[in-house]
Scaffold this active site. Structure first.
Site, PDB file in Angstrom:
ATOM      1  N   ARG A  35      43.992 -42.858 -14.976  1.00 15.55           N
ATOM      2  CA  ARG A  35      45.471 -43.189 -15.855  1.00 15.55           C
ATOM      3  C   ARG A  35      46.364 -44.891 -15.456  1.00 15.55           C
ATOM      4  O   ARG A  35      46.483 -45.516 -16.452  1.00 15.55           O
ATOM      5  CB  ARG A  35      46.037 -41.783 -16.211  1.00 15.55           C
ATOM      6  CG  ARG A  35      47.224 -42.232 -16.865  1.00 15.55           C
ATOM      7  CD  ARG A  35      48.234 -40.557 -17.352  1.00 15.55           C
ATOM      8  NE  ARG A  35      48.452 -39.780 -16.142  1.00 15.55           N
ATOM      9  CZ  ARG A  35      50.045 -40.933 -16.090  1.00 15.55           C
ATOM     10  NH1 ARG A  35      50.544 -42.016 -16.658  1.00 15.55           N
ATOM     11  NH2 ARG A  35      50.109 -40.468 -14.744  1.00 15.55           N
ATOM     12  N   GLU A  49      43.769 -26.115  -4.683  1.00 18.77           N
ATOM     13  CA  GLU A  49      42.330 -26.511  -5.211  1.00 18.77           C
ATOM     14  C   GLU A  49      41.731 -26.044  -5.433  1.00 18.77           C
ATOM     15  O   GLU A  49      41.002 -26.011  -4.546  1.00 18.77           O
ATOM     16  CB  GLU A  49      42.391 -27.980  -4.997  1.00 18.77           C
ATOM     17  CG  GLU A  49      43.993 -29.147  -6.358  1.00 18.77           C
ATOM     18  CD  GLU A  49      44.119 -28.839  -7.295  1.00 18.77           C
ATOM     19  OE1 GLU A  49      42.940 -28.291  -7.600  1.00 18.77           O
ATOM     20  OE2 GLU A  49      45.498 -28.832  -7.448  1.00 18.77           O
ATOM     21  N   CYS A  99      44.032 -38.247  -5.902  1.00 19.09           N
ATOM     22  CA  CYS A  99      43.603 -36.831  -4.852  1.00 19.09           C
ATOM     23  C   CYS A  99      42.586 -36.491  -4.780  1.00 19.09           C
ATOM     24  O   CYS A  99      41.874 -35.708  -4.391  1.00 19.09           O
ATOM     25  CB  CYS A  99      44.651 -36.093  -5.878  1.00 19.09           C
ATOM     26  SG  CYS A  99      46.702 -36.284  -4.970  1.00 19.09           S
ATOM     27  N   HIS A 110      47.892 -28.821  -3.695  1.00 14.29           N
ATOM     28  CA  HIS A 110      49.223 -30.167  -4.208  1.00 14.29           C
ATOM     29  C   HIS A 110      50.617 -30.022  -4.173  1.00 14.29           C
ATOM     30  O   HIS A 110      50.407 -28.443  -4.253  1.00 14.29           O
ATOM     31  CB  HIS A 110      48.620 -30.555  -6.092  1.00 14.29           C
ATOM     32  CG  HIS A 110      47.686 -31.672  -6.355  1.00 14.29           C
ATOM     33  ND1 HIS A 110      47.084 -31.728  -7.361  1.00 14.29           N
ATOM     34  CD2 HIS A 110      47.509 -32.371  -6.312  1.00 14.29           C
ATOM     35  CE1 HIS A 110      46.128 -32.668  -7.192  1.00 14.29           C
ATOM     36  NE2 HIS A 110      47.359 -33.623  -6.595  1.00 14.29           N
TER      37      HIS A 110
END
Length: 213
Positions: A89, A79, A142, A165
């Site tokens: 979500r 990342e 995350c 990830h």
């Protein structure tokens, strides 16, 4: 001193490959004579950052690599940037579901990883492990943790940190399912590659690994 972190299971999952792979990576890195600690973090907004920050204060690491699951991705994602935005979500493991909230009110809009992610990508490729530079860590726990880590490290000189990830494990994919996955041992090897690269590389490589969209 190296600090590795993974997450507990969340959503409908009963395992989280991030934590399993971090434990395997710790074993292999310790076998090389490196000082490594590993920590399982709660998949909870706020609490995850507090637990990590306490560990950073306690262990005083030189390198922090936090790891999370990105189901649906087929490779290890290094990342690049954490954004100051929580937009969940689904609820976290304590039922919290922040929407359009800042991770740290009034703090910068984003932080970049301080790990040598381009050099790590090259070394993953040399090792035959699928990898990529990712431009988004999402807006769930995350990214929340990644942002909280980098915000904390902004005031700690000489400590490098970032987030990666990892894909599902093969056993997490139902029979006949099409979701990509990566074996645990290969994922752990990839994490170890990232750590070794961080220890040996001060200046990141100049390597084209951006995205068109």
């Amino acid at each position: 001193m190296i600090l590795l972190t993974g997450f507990e299971p969340f959503g409908q999952e009963t395992v989280n490959p991030s934590w399993l792979a971090v434990q395997r990576a710790r074993q292999s890195l310790r076998a090389e004579g490196l000082a490594v600690e590993a920590l399982e973090l709660p998949c909870v907004f706020g609490e995850s950052v507090m637990v990590l920050n306490d560990a950073v204060s306690r262990f005083n690491p030189d390198v922090v690599v936090s790891v999370g699951l990105a189901g649906g991705r087929d490779r290890i994602s290094l990342e690049r940037v954490a954004i100051n935005c929580d937009d969940a979500r689904i609820p976290d493991n304590k039922g919290q579901r922040p929407i359009d909230e800042e991770v740290v009110p009034g703090a910068p809009a984003a932080y970049f990883s301080s790990l040598p992610i381009k050099a790590a990508l090259r070394n993953l490729q040399i090792a035959g492990i699928r990898g990529e530079i990712s431009q988004t860590a999402g807006t769930y726990v995350c990214n929340h943790l990644f942002y909280g880590l980098m915000h904390s490290l902004a005031n700690r000189s000489g400590v490098r940190g970032g987030f990666i990830h990892v894909p599902y494990l093969p056993e997490q994919v139902p029979p006949g399912g099409t979701a990509p996955s990566m074996p645990l041992e290969l994922t752990a090897q990839g994490i170890a590659v990232v750590v070794r690269t961080a220890l040996s590389t001060q200046q990141d490589s100049k390597l084209g690994a951006g995205a068109i969209h």
